[in-house]
Design a protein around this motif. Structure first.
Motif, PDB file in Angstrom:
ATOM      1  N   VAL A 146     -34.586  19.641   5.576  1.00  0.00           N
ATOM      2  CA  VAL A 146     -33.500  20.240   4.386  1.00  0.00           C
ATOM      3  C   VAL A 146     -33.423  19.551   3.336  1.00  0.00           C
ATOM      4  O   VAL A 146     -33.546  19.385   2.696  1.00  0.00           O
ATOM      5  CB  VAL A 146     -32.026  19.891   5.018  1.00  0.00           C
ATOM      6  CG1 VAL A 146     -30.721  20.600   5.191  1.00  0.00           C
ATOM      7  CG2 VAL A 146     -32.027  19.857   6.950  1.00  0.00           C
ATOM      8  N   TYR A 160     -35.901  17.475  -0.435  1.00  0.00           N
ATOM      9  CA  TYR A 160     -35.990  18.238   0.999  1.00  0.00           C
ATOM     10  C   TYR A 160     -36.020  16.798   1.648  1.00  0.00           C
ATOM     11  O   TYR A 160     -36.739  15.427   1.176  1.00  0.00           O
ATOM     12  CB  TYR A 160     -36.971  18.738   0.820  1.00  0.00           C
ATOM     13  CG  TYR A 160     -37.653  19.836   0.134  1.00  0.00           C
ATOM     14  CD1 TYR A 160     -37.706  21.201   1.147  1.00  0.00           C
ATOM     15  CD2 TYR A 160     -37.065  20.379  -1.067  1.00  0.00           C
ATOM     16  CE1 TYR A 160     -36.843  22.120   0.948  1.00  0.00           C
ATOM     17  CE2 TYR A 160     -37.515  21.660  -1.223  1.00  0.00           C
ATOM     18  CZ  TYR A 160     -37.040  22.897  -0.348  1.00  0.00           C
ATOM     19  OH  TYR A 160     -37.471  24.127  -0.623  1.00  0.00           O
ATOM     20  N   ARG A 194     -39.444  23.084   5.122  1.00  0.00           N
ATOM     21  CA  ARG A 194     -38.486  23.597   6.154  1.00  0.00           C
ATOM     22  C   ARG A 194     -38.958  23.497   7.344  1.00  0.00           C
ATOM     23  O   ARG A 194     -38.672  22.804   8.274  1.00  0.00           O
ATOM     24  CB  ARG A 194     -37.863  24.049   5.574  1.00  0.00           C
ATOM     25  CG  ARG A 194     -36.949  24.122   3.792  1.00  0.00           C
ATOM     26  CD  ARG A 194     -36.308  25.751   3.785  1.00  0.00           C
ATOM     27  NE  ARG A 194     -36.848  26.488   2.811  1.00  0.00           N
ATOM     28  CZ  ARG A 194     -37.033  27.026   2.390  1.00  0.00           C
ATOM     29  NH1 ARG A 194     -36.601  25.942   1.156  1.00  0.00           N
ATOM     30  NH2 ARG A 194     -38.182  27.905   2.088  1.00  0.00           N
TER      31      ARG A 194
END
Length: 260
Positions: free
Chosen positions: A99, A256, A94
């Motif tokens: 994200v 992610y 992150r």
């Protein structure tokens, strides 16, 4: 089931030893990271890593640089599992600009131990997907079930049907001629794992046992083909059904995503 032993086998065969998931894809190893690089319609991302606190940030930066330099202009994914190290790898991703998407549960079952008696409910029939017309039905079912665009899935299935038919079994559930659910099983020759994907059901048809029957349908096929384990990335909605069938939770998995 020996959870630790099966999880180690899954990591070795399906992640560290990953195989390309379709035509035009290749798997590369860069240091302690294994990634897949695909053509326009395929999946790009990191499937496995063995990192520690001292090298994690450099490895993350290396993957960002690599996929950015590829010039595709497409996002890529770091598929993070709950048992991956270092323990703060998600926080590091992150911080680097990734994200996170919703967490799912990695569930595994021994095929021979599953309850395979579930059949389609009355009024529903299962049809194998063998041509472009079947792929269109799958895409229609997924778009209605998940509310997302299925053009990428359509292209992937169309590419794999003629080129890699032994790695994919796709089934569509029909009410008359109307597609109400669809699911596929990813087969990895040379391993003991087959993966279950999809299974989304159009809302008016939910709660009738279609998902459960699709799992049993694919499990019977996996048993016939000699696979020992089935693996699912389960949502909160599907996890209770899978547990009742005999699946066990081994870890979590979280996408992610990085836009390049």
């Amino acid at each position: 089931m020996d959870h630790a032993a099966v999880l180690a086998l899954f990591d070795r065969d399906m992640r560290e030893g990953a195989q390309p998931d379709g035509p035009g894809a290749r798997v590369e190893r860069s240091g302690n990271v294994v990634r897949q690089v695909s053509t326009a319609h395929g999946w790009n991302g990191v499937v496995w890593s063995r990192l520690d606190e001292t090298g994690a940030d450099a490895a993350i930066a290396e993957q960002i640089a690599y996929f950015s330099a590829a010039g595709s202009g497409r996002e890529f994914e770091w598929k993070l599992y709950g048992h991956d190290r270092p323990v703060d790898l998600g926080q590091r991703l992150r911080a680097a600009g990734f994200v996170s998407e919703p967490e799912e549960t990695l569930m595994v079952a021994e095929v021979a131990d599953l309850d395979l008696d579930a059949e389609p409910p009355e009024g529903i029939r299962f049809a194998p997907v063998t041509d472009s017309a079947g792929v269109d039905l799958v895409a229609e079912a997924h778009e209605k079930a998940f509310g997302t665009d299925s053009s990428r899935l359509r292209e992937q299935l169309l590419a794999r049907l003629p080129q890699a038919p032994d790695t994919l079994l796709t089934t569509v559930a029909l009410a008359g001629d109307l597609p109400v659910s669809a699911a596929r099983m990813e087969l990895v020759p040379g391993t003991r794992f087959a993966g279950l994907w999809g299974g989304g059901t159009v809302e008016p048809w939910r709660g009738r046992g279609i998902y459960r029957a699709l799992v049993a349908h694919r499990a019977r096929a996996a048993l016939d083909l000699g696979y020992r384990y089935l693996q699912v990335d389960a949502s909160d909605q599907s996890r209770p059904i899978l547990e009742r069938l005999g699946f066990e939770a081994l870890s979590t998995t979280t996408p992610y995503v990085y836009g390049v």
